[in-house]
Design a protein around this motif. Structure first.
Motif, PDB file in Angstrom:
ATOM      1  N   LEU A   1       0.834  -1.202   0.000  1.00 13.61           N
ATOM      2  CA  LEU A   1       0.000   0.000   0.000  1.00 13.61           C
ATOM      3  C   LEU A   1       0.868   1.250   0.000  1.00 13.61           C
ATOM      4  N   VAL A   2       1.912   1.272   0.820  1.00 12.70           N
ATOM      5  CA  VAL A   2       2.820   2.417   0.847  1.00 12.70           C
ATOM      6  C   VAL A   2       3.405   2.656  -0.552  1.00 12.70           C
ATOM      7  N   SER A   3       3.858   1.601  -1.209  1.00 16.08           N
ATOM      8  CA  SER A   3       4.459   1.758  -2.539  1.00 16.08           C
ATOM      9  C   SER A   3       3.443   2.251  -3.555  1.00 16.08           C
ATOM     10  N   GLU A   4       2.212   1.748  -3.466  1.00 11.89           N
ATOM     11  CA  GLU A   4       1.190   2.164  -4.426  1.00 11.89           C
ATOM     12  C   GLU A   4       0.830   3.636  -4.252  1.00 11.89           C
ATOM     13  N   VAL A   5       0.680   4.070  -3.013  1.00 14.75           N
ATOM     14  CA  VAL A   5       0.328   5.468  -2.768  1.00 14.75           C
ATOM     15  C   VAL A   5       1.482   6.386  -3.176  1.00 14.75           C
TER      16      VAL A   5
ATOM     17  N   TYR B   1      -4.189  10.530   4.205  1.00 13.45           N
ATOM     18  CA  TYR B   1      -5.063   9.372   4.016  1.00 13.45           C
ATOM     19  C   TYR B   1      -4.353   8.068   4.377  1.00 13.45           C
ATOM     20  N   LEU B   2      -3.057   7.981   4.051  1.00 13.37           N
ATOM     21  CA  LEU B   2      -2.306   6.778   4.390  1.00 13.37           C
ATOM     22  C   LEU B   2      -2.234   6.607   5.904  1.00 13.37           C
ATOM     23  N   HIS B   3      -2.024   7.721   6.599  1.00 15.63           N
ATOM     24  CA  HIS B   3      -1.995   7.702   8.058  1.00 15.63           C
ATOM     25  C   HIS B   3      -3.352   7.244   8.612  1.00 15.63           C
ATOM     26  N   GLU B   4      -4.440   7.772   8.055  1.00 18.93           N
ATOM     27  CA  GLU B   4      -5.769   7.401   8.523  1.00 18.93           C
ATOM     28  C   GLU B   4      -6.103   5.950   8.176  1.00 18.93           C
ATOM     29  N   ALA B   5      -5.631   5.480   7.016  1.00 24.68           N
ATOM     30  CA  ALA B   5      -5.860   4.078   6.646  1.00 24.68           C
ATOM     31  C   ALA B   5      -5.175   3.145   7.644  1.00 24.68           C
ATOM     32  N   ALA B   6      -3.962   3.503   8.073  1.00 23.27           N
ATOM     33  CA  ALA B   6      -3.263   2.689   9.076  1.00 23.27           C
ATOM     34  C   ALA B   6      -4.053   2.662  10.381  1.00 23.27           C
ATOM     35  N   GLN B   7      -4.625   3.788  10.764  1.00 25.13           N
ATOM     36  CA  GLN B   7      -5.434   3.825  11.979  1.00 25.13           C
ATOM     37  C   GLN B   7      -6.684   2.957  11.833  1.00 25.13           C
ATOM     38  N   GLN B   8      -7.276   2.936  10.632  1.00 26.91           N
ATOM     39  CA  GLN B   8      -8.424   2.062  10.396  1.00 26.91           C
ATOM     40  C   GLN B   8      -8.051   0.594  10.535  1.00 26.91           C
ATOM     41  N   VAL B   9      -6.916   0.209   9.949  1.00 24.28           N
ATOM     42  CA  VAL B   9      -6.481  -1.182  10.040  1.00 24.28           C
ATOM     43  C   VAL B   9      -6.321  -1.586  11.501  1.00 24.28           C
TER      44      VAL B   9
ATOM     45  N   THR C   1       0.884  -0.366  12.932  1.00 21.36           N
ATOM     46  CA  THR C   1       0.866   0.057  14.333  1.00 21.36           C
ATOM     47  C   THR C   1       1.731   1.295  14.532  1.00 21.36           C
ATOM     48  N   ASP C   2       2.922   1.281  13.952  1.00 18.03           N
ATOM     49  CA  ASP C   2       3.834   2.426  14.075  1.00 18.03           C
ATOM     50  C   ASP C   2       3.264   3.653  13.378  1.00 18.03           C
ATOM     51  N   LEU C   3       2.727   3.468  12.178  1.00 13.92           N
ATOM     52  CA  LEU C   3       2.216   4.614  11.440  1.00 13.92           C
ATOM     53  C   LEU C   3       0.971   5.181  12.111  1.00 13.92           C
ATOM     54  N   ALA C   4       0.099   4.320  12.595  1.00 12.97           N
ATOM     55  CA  ALA C   4      -1.127   4.785  13.241  1.00 12.97           C
ATOM     56  C   ALA C   4      -0.823   5.632  14.472  1.00 12.97           C
TER      57      ALA C   4
END
Length: 309
Positions: free
Chosen positions: A44-48, A100-108, A73-76
């Motif tokens: 996901l990081v690479s795609e974004v 959005y990537l930060h928020e996606a990590a929090q969602q996961v 966990t670290d990013l969230a």
């Protein structure tokens, strides 16, 4: 050719077409780090990062990002300003992608107990993850996606198949999915995207890159290598996007700044009442406020800009 659904017909020797392409890929594809992992977070990081950003800029940033925030966990748990600051410092495009990537990590972490969803539909529920990215992560992490259709793949299909070239409204998705071997989205999508990136670019390198589809390719047989128009990325130098990035970077370094001080720091010809003055600066800050990246505090005698926390 054999009859297929709609107006498209698969090549009669479709297995040979597939096998030739996969063999070409496995014989010597470009070695990107995200092709050596099935970790959905890393993919996901690479795609974004790769969205409208040259891969030459992505690779170093990709390693540095995962070294700093190796898991969801670290990013969230990270400060969003730090994530956005990293994005801007590495010239990775629109800063809201970092948000959005930060928020996606929090969602996961909060909604999926730290485990990534595995299907394109489920992945699309993550913040900022559209259909293309969801399908790419499902394919490359879980071998569980449909055919990926990006600009490179469209170019390949347009040149290879007369049915696509001659259609008023080409159905790239149907053709791409018909060609993909069932249950093999990881290898197939990597393979056909590689073909578009290496052999079938805007300037084709069919013989030089030993394109495995020359025998079946309409463009190669006819010599007509036209392709769909490719949207051009607006110039970054001097763009509003560039100045928004400078604002985020400076506010990340200084916590807060008076508006005129900020204006002089991001633009040498800044004059408060000029063309590129306070009104122009406030428009940039308004854009960042809409993305929940920055805010202006009007409470004191002098307006203060800062990053949103």
């Amino acid at each position: 050719m054999t009859e297929g659904d709609g107006e498209f017909a698969l090549p009669s020797d479709v297995d040979a077409v597939r096998d030739a392409l996969v063999a070409w890929y496995e014989d010597g594809h470009r070695d990107f780090p995200w092709r050596r992992t099935d970790d959905p977070y890393a993919i996901l990081v690479s795609e974004v990062m790769s969205q409208q950003t040259q891969l030459s800029r992505v690779e170093d940033a990709y390693h540095a990002f995962l070294e700093r925030w190796p898991t969801t966990t670290d990013l969230a748990a990270a400060d969003r300003a730090d994530v956005v600051g990293f994005w801007s410092a590495n010239s990775l495009g629109y800063n809201n992608r970092a948000k959005y990537l930060h928020e996606a990590a929090q969602q996961v972490e909060s909604e999926y107990e730290g485990e990534f969803p595995e299907t394109p539909d489920e992945l699309s529920e993550l913040m900022g993850v559209g259909p293309y990215t969801a399908n790419a992560v499902a394919s490359f992490a879980f071998d569980n996606g449909d055919a990926v259709v990006d600009t490179n793949v469209k170019r390949v299909l347009y040149r290879a198949f007369a049915e696509i070239r001659n259609a008023d409204d080409p159905d790239y998705e149907t053709v791409a999915n018909a060609l993909m071997p069932a249950g093999e989205s990881r290898i197939w999508n990597n393979t056909i995207m590689e073909l578009g990136g290496v052999a079938c670019g805007k300037k084709p390198r069919c013989d030089e890159a030993s394109c495995p589809w020359r025998e079946w390719c309409h463009a190669y047989q006819t010599g007509d290598f036209t392709a769909p128009d490719v949207p051009t990325q607006p110039s970054f130098e001097g763009s509003r996007r560039q100045f928004r990035g400078r604002i985020v970077r400076l506010l990340g370094e200084h916590d807060e700044m008076e508006l005129d001080t900020l204006g002089h720091r991001i633009r040498v010809d800044y004059t408060p009442d000029g063309e590129h003055g306070r009104e122009w600066l406030r428009e940039l800050l308004s854009d960042l406020a809409e993305d929940e990246l920055a805010e202006v505090d009007e409470a004191g005698d002098v307006p203060i800009a800062r990053l949103q926390k």
